[in-house]
Enzyme design. Structure first.
Site, PDB file in Angstrom:
ATOM      1  N   GLU A  72      22.488   1.412  -6.525  1.00 23.17           N
ATOM      2  CA  GLU A  72      22.935   2.453  -6.073  1.00 23.17           C
ATOM      3  C   GLU A  72      23.272   3.474  -7.168  1.00 23.17           C
ATOM      4  OE1 GLU A  72      25.660   2.538  -2.518  1.00 23.17           O
ATOM      5  OE2 GLU A  72      27.051   3.385  -4.093  1.00 23.17           O
TER       6      GLU A  72
ATOM      7  N   GLU B 266      21.546   7.014   1.521  1.00 22.53           N
ATOM      8  CA  GLU B 266      22.810   6.557   2.282  1.00 22.53           C
ATOM      9  C   GLU B 266      23.819   7.536   2.205  1.00 22.53           C
ATOM     10  OE1 GLU B 266      22.017   2.918  -1.247  1.00 22.53           O
ATOM     11  OE2 GLU B 266      24.370   3.663  -0.759  1.00 22.53           O
ATOM     12  N   SER B 267      24.489   7.675   3.206  1.00 30.10           N
ATOM     13  CA  SER B 267      25.545   8.232   3.838  1.00 30.10           C
ATOM     14  C   SER B 267      25.255   9.637   4.324  1.00 30.10           C
ATOM     15  CB  SER B 267      26.802   8.333   2.596  1.00 30.10           C
ATOM     16  OG  SER B 267      27.008   7.162   1.899  1.00 30.10           O
TER      17      SER B 267
ATOM     18  N   ASN C 215      23.130   7.387  -3.039  1.00 27.43           N
ATOM     19  CA  ASN C 215      24.374   7.678  -2.361  1.00 27.43           C
ATOM     20  C   ASN C 215      24.672   9.099  -2.285  1.00 27.43           C
ATOM     21  OD1 ASN C 215      26.873   7.371  -0.620  1.00 27.43           O
ATOM     22  ND2 ASN C 215      27.548   5.719  -1.723  1.00 27.43           N
TER      23      ASN C 215
ATOM     24  N   LYS D 284      27.414  -5.923   1.305  1.00 29.79           N
ATOM     25  CA  LYS D 284      28.111  -4.483   0.767  1.00 29.79           C
ATOM     26  C   LYS D 284      29.120  -4.676   0.136  1.00 29.79           C
ATOM     27  CE  LYS D 284      27.377   0.210   0.822  1.00 29.79           C
ATOM     28  NZ  LYS D 284      27.706   0.956   1.894  1.00 29.79           N
TER      29      LYS D 284
END
Length: 290
Positions: free
Chosen positions: A191, A247-248, A213, A142
């Site tokens: 992403e 994601e997140s 994301n 990452k």
């Protein structure tokens, strides 16, 4: 969103160039400028050929994509080894990347993500190497990738997959960097956050993994609905062509169910797990079917 660069060599790649005296327009631009300085220092520390020779001695990559695709848990979990963030500070003072990674693996994660940025997230490539020593799960590097050197460096430290952020890369760079990642036997998680970024990525050849994301990297605001917003606009053929990662902003089993109903086959979760006293139990609770 346009992220300016400060390196003059980036001008040839189509980037707007900011003066060294300019202030960054947002946190993402600030991070990218730091990466330009770090990459320049990497080339000073060791030649690219030297790093490539290190890669030749590393064990073959594990199947990151296959691990997500064939996961026993639905959606598959990519659990993140992450000490801090620019917006929220330190998540865990007693940060032991190996102990955290083992707890994730025992708890049922399918893959791990390891933050390698040191300046803003208090991570490091050494954490990637430490985690590789104690778990068998595929590992995602990452990082804010802007140069092939970082990809080779991640592979030399045990990475099986690499994150590519559409917001900071041109289409040509996305294509070239993903091709290098695949050439090295790794997976590329590409992403996006906005519709325009997704539209760009859908035109890139050989993309297999797309991450949505839910965090806006300009201001770090998180909206879980972003996964639904982007995926609702896709036709069934496009949805089925890729493996989607949300994601997140994921904290509960209900959140997992929500993004899975949107079409996500996997999730990337860090903060909500790393802050728990018993990480293994936290993973179990997150993955437990209601």
């Amino acid at each position: 969103m346009q992220v300016r660069r400060q390196s003059e060599t980036a001008r040839n790649k189509g980037y707007a160039i900011a003066a060294l005296t300019d202030a960054p327009q947002n946190i993402l631009e600030k991070i990218v400028w730091q990466k330009e300085r770090e990459v320049a220092q990497m080339y000073v520390n060791a030649s690219l050929d030297a790093v490539k020779s290190q890669v030749a001695n590393v064990q073959s990559p594990k199947d990151f994509y296959g691990s997500l695709q064939n996961s026993r848990t639905k959606p598959a979990l990519i659990a993140e080894v992450k000490k801090a963030s620019p917006s929220k500070g330190v998540f865990r003072e007693d940060f032991d990347p190996q102990a955290i990674a083992r707890a994730y693996e025992i708890g049922g994660a399918s893959c791990l993500s390891v933050l390698t940025d040191s300046e803003f997230f208090q991570g490091g490539f050494e954490n990637l190497q430490l985690v590789r020593q104690v778990v068998d799960l595929p590992l995602l590097c990452k990082e804010f990738i802007i140069d092939p050197y970082q990809i080779y460096w991640g592979r030399s430290h045990g990475a099986d997959a690499v994150l590519l952020i559409a917001a900071i890369l041109t289409d040509a760079e996305l294509t070239e960097l993903q091709a290098l990642i695949h050439q090295l036997g790794m997976a590329a998680l590409v992403e996006v956050h906005t519709q325009s970024e997704l539209d760009r990525v859908l035109q890139i050849p050989d993309v297999r993994l797309i991450g949505i994301n839910n965090r806006n990297l300009e201001n770090f605001v998180v909206e879980l609905e972003q996964t639904k917003v982007l995926m609702d606009r896709l036709d069934p053929a496009t949805r089925n062509k890729y493996l989607w990662v949300s994601e997140s902003g994921i904290y509960t089993r209900q959140d997992l169910d929500f993004v899975q109903s949107c079409g996500a086959s996997a999730v990337l979760v860090g903060e909500s797990l790393i802050k728990q006293e018993n990480i293994e139990e936290a993973v179990n609770n997150l993955l437990k079917q209601s």
